[in-house]
Scaffold this motif. Structure first.
Motif, PDB file in Angstrom:
ATOM      1  N   ASP A   1      -2.443   2.511  20.339  1.00 58.60           N
ATOM      2  CA  ASP A   1      -2.607   2.269  18.907  1.00 58.60           C
ATOM      3  C   ASP A   1      -2.515   3.551  18.090  1.00 58.60           C
ATOM      4  O   ASP A   1      -3.102   3.655  17.032  1.00 58.60           O
ATOM      5  N   ARG A   2      -1.724   4.501  18.576  1.00 55.89           N
ATOM      6  CA  ARG A   2      -1.623   5.775  17.849  1.00 55.89           C
ATOM      7  C   ARG A   2      -1.065   5.587  16.446  1.00 55.89           C
ATOM      8  O   ARG A   2      -1.578   6.172  15.496  1.00 55.89           O
ATOM      9  N   VAL A   3      -0.030   4.773  16.295  1.00 53.69           N
ATOM     10  CA  VAL A   3       0.528   4.535  14.957  1.00 53.69           C
ATOM     11  C   VAL A   3      -0.443   3.694  14.129  1.00 53.69           C
ATOM     12  O   VAL A   3      -0.691   3.990  12.962  1.00 53.69           O
ATOM     13  N   ALA A   4      -0.994   2.666  14.744  1.00 50.02           N
ATOM     14  CA  ALA A   4      -1.956   1.813  14.033  1.00 50.02           C
ATOM     15  C   ALA A   4      -3.160   2.620  13.561  1.00 50.02           C
ATOM     16  O   ALA A   4      -3.702   2.363  12.484  1.00 50.02           O
ATOM     17  N   SER A   5      -3.576   3.594  14.356  1.00 51.94           N
ATOM     18  CA  SER A   5      -4.752   4.381  13.979  1.00 51.94           C
ATOM     19  C   SER A   5      -4.503   5.209  12.720  1.00 51.94           C
ATOM     20  O   SER A   5      -5.442   5.489  11.975  1.00 51.94           O
ATOM     21  N   VAL A   6      -3.265   5.583  12.462  1.00 50.67           N
ATOM     22  CA  VAL A   6      -2.943   6.316  11.233  1.00 50.67           C
ATOM     23  C   VAL A   6      -3.208   5.418  10.026  1.00 50.67           C
ATOM     24  O   VAL A   6      -3.832   5.844   9.046  1.00 50.67           O
ATOM     25  N   PHE A   7      -2.749   4.171  10.104  1.00 53.38           N
ATOM     26  CA  PHE A   7      -2.965   3.242   9.001  1.00 53.38           C
ATOM     27  C   PHE A   7      -4.440   2.868   8.880  1.00 53.38           C
ATOM     28  O   PHE A   7      -4.966   2.732   7.775  1.00 53.38           O
ATOM     29  N   ARG A   8      -5.111   2.708  10.010  1.00 53.85           N
ATOM     30  CA  ARG A   8      -6.550   2.409   9.997  1.00 53.85           C
ATOM     31  C   ARG A   8      -7.311   3.565   9.337  1.00 53.85           C
ATOM     32  O   ARG A   8      -8.172   3.349   8.481  1.00 53.85           O
TER      33      ARG A   8
ATOM     34  N   GLN B   1     -14.533  -1.895   6.579  1.00 55.84           N
ATOM     35  CA  GLN B   1     -13.823  -0.776   5.956  1.00 55.84           C
ATOM     36  C   GLN B   1     -12.648  -1.281   5.112  1.00 55.84           C
ATOM     37  O   GLN B   1     -12.438  -0.814   3.987  1.00 55.84           O
ATOM     38  N   VAL B   2     -11.887  -2.221   5.668  1.00 57.91           N
ATOM     39  CA  VAL B   2     -10.709  -2.741   4.969  1.00 57.91           C
ATOM     40  C   VAL B   2     -11.118  -3.467   3.689  1.00 57.91           C
ATOM     41  O   VAL B   2     -10.538  -3.237   2.617  1.00 57.91           O
ATOM     42  N   VAL B   3     -12.119  -4.323   3.786  1.00 59.75           N
ATOM     43  CA  VAL B   3     -12.586  -5.065   2.613  1.00 59.75           C
ATOM     44  C   VAL B   3     -13.137  -4.105   1.555  1.00 59.75           C
ATOM     45  O   VAL B   3     -12.852  -4.246   0.362  1.00 59.75           O
ATOM     46  N   ALA B   4     -13.906  -3.127   1.984  1.00 56.33           N
ATOM     47  CA  ALA B   4     -14.453  -2.145   1.042  1.00 56.33           C
ATOM     48  C   ALA B   4     -13.338  -1.374   0.349  1.00 56.33           C
ATOM     49  O   ALA B   4     -13.397  -1.151  -0.870  1.00 56.33           O
ATOM     50  N   ALA B   5     -12.325  -0.974   1.103  1.00 55.31           N
ATOM     51  CA  ALA B   5     -11.212  -0.217   0.518  1.00 55.31           C
ATOM     52  C   ALA B   5     -10.491  -1.030  -0.548  1.00 55.31           C
ATOM     53  O   ALA B   5     -10.243  -0.542  -1.664  1.00 55.31           O
ATOM     54  N   VAL B   6     -10.167  -2.272  -0.220  1.00 51.75           N
ATOM     55  CA  VAL B   6      -9.412  -3.110  -1.159  1.00 51.75           C
ATOM     56  C   VAL B   6     -10.258  -3.464  -2.377  1.00 51.75           C
ATOM     57  O   VAL B   6      -9.817  -3.309  -3.523  1.00 51.75           O
ATOM     58  N   ALA B   7     -11.481  -3.920  -2.154  1.00 45.20           N
ATOM     59  CA  ALA B   7     -12.341  -4.326  -3.273  1.00 45.20           C
ATOM     60  C   ALA B   7     -12.634  -3.146  -4.203  1.00 45.20           C
ATOM     61  O   ALA B   7     -12.548  -3.276  -5.433  1.00 45.20           O
ATOM     62  N   ALA B   8     -12.960  -2.011  -3.625  1.00 49.72           N
ATOM     63  CA  ALA B   8     -13.283  -0.838  -4.451  1.00 49.72           C
ATOM     64  C   ALA B   8     -12.055  -0.328  -5.184  1.00 49.72           C
ATOM     65  O   ALA B   8     -12.154   0.089  -6.343  1.00 49.72           O
TER      66      ALA B   8
ATOM     67  N   VAL C   1      -0.978  -3.913   6.224  1.00 43.92           N
ATOM     68  CA  VAL C   1      -0.252  -3.263   7.322  1.00 43.92           C
ATOM     69  C   VAL C   1      -1.228  -2.810   8.402  1.00 43.92           C
ATOM     70  O   VAL C   1      -0.990  -3.007   9.599  1.00 43.92           O
ATOM     71  N   ALA C   2      -2.344  -2.234   7.998  1.00 46.63           N
ATOM     72  CA  ALA C   2      -3.337  -1.761   8.969  1.00 46.63           C
ATOM     73  C   ALA C   2      -3.866  -2.915   9.806  1.00 46.63           C
ATOM     74  O   ALA C   2      -3.975  -2.800  11.036  1.00 46.63           O
ATOM     75  N   VAL C   3      -4.185  -4.035   9.174  1.00 53.11           N
ATOM     76  CA  VAL C   3      -4.722  -5.187   9.906  1.00 53.11           C
ATOM     77  C   VAL C   3      -3.676  -5.747  10.864  1.00 53.11           C
ATOM     78  O   VAL C   3      -3.990  -6.033  12.028  1.00 53.11           O
ATOM     79  N   VAL C   4      -2.443  -5.888  10.417  1.00 50.93           N
ATOM     80  CA  VAL C   4      -1.388  -6.413  11.287  1.00 50.93           C
ATOM     81  C   VAL C   4      -1.190  -5.492  12.493  1.00 50.93           C
ATOM     82  O   VAL C   4      -1.061  -5.955  13.626  1.00 50.93           O
ATOM     83  N   MET C   5      -1.200  -4.194  12.248  1.00 51.58           N
ATOM     84  CA  MET C   5      -1.003  -3.243  13.347  1.00 51.58           C
ATOM     85  C   MET C   5      -2.220  -3.177  14.268  1.00 51.58           C
ATOM     86  O   MET C   5      -2.095  -2.788  15.424  1.00 51.58           O
ATOM     87  N   GLU C   6      -3.387  -3.564  13.776  1.00 54.31           N
ATOM     88  CA  GLU C   6      -4.608  -3.570  14.576  1.00 54.31           C
ATOM     89  C   GLU C   6      -4.710  -4.774  15.511  1.00 54.31           C
ATOM     90  O   GLU C   6      -5.523  -4.763  16.438  1.00 54.31           O
ATOM     91  N   LEU C   7      -3.936  -5.811  15.297  1.00 52.20           N
ATOM     92  CA  LEU C   7      -4.086  -7.052  16.057  1.00 52.20           C
ATOM     93  C   LEU C   7      -4.038  -6.864  17.573  1.00 52.20           C
ATOM     94  O   LEU C   7      -4.883  -7.437  18.278  1.00 52.20           O
TER      95      LEU C   7
END
Length: 123
Positions: A13-20, A82-89, A108-114
């Motif tokens: 998940d090296r690429v996914a971790s960048v988006f995360r 983290q994702v919800v906080a980022a988007v809502a804020a 993109v982060a969520v899709v890559m995290e699957l």
């Protein structure tokens, strides 16, 4: 304590971790900004929660060093927080264009995290 190797069955998940991580950074910056006018202690607490919980609680095999071991679904819940906080804020405090970019980043982060999440659910 020496670093332990990650399990062989763990997805790369090296690429996914960048988006995360980018999504986490947005959460760490935007959430206290959104809460600052409501309550300064709440803004500070949000940073402690958003950074501290994932640092302390992790699933064995997902990180090299585990302080407090938790099942995979807890790690997933912390990422979703983290994702919800980022988007809502972002929508609360930033221009709509920037908030829309954060929303795309989060998707993109969520899709890559699957793949990682599927692996975490098996833990």
């Amino acid at each position: 304590m020496p670093l332990q190797p990650l399990p062989d069955d763990r997805p790369d998940d090296r690429v996914a971790s960048v988006f995360r991580f980018a999504t986490e950074l947005v959460a760490w910056v935007a959430t206290p900004g959104a809460l600052w006018s409501v309550s300064v202690p709440l803004a500070v607490l949000s940073v402690i929660v958003l950074i501290g919980l994932p640092t302390v609680f992790s699933t064995p095999g997902d990180k090299r060093n585990v302080i407090v071991a938790v099942p995979g679904y807890v790690t997933i819940a912390l990422v979703v927080l983290q994702v919800v906080a980022a988007v809502a804020a972002a929508w609360a405090v930033w221009h709509a264009f920037a908030a829309a970019l954060v929303s795309v980043l989060a998707i993109v982060a969520v899709v890559m995290e699957l793949p990682r999440w599927r692996w975490l659910l098996s833990r």
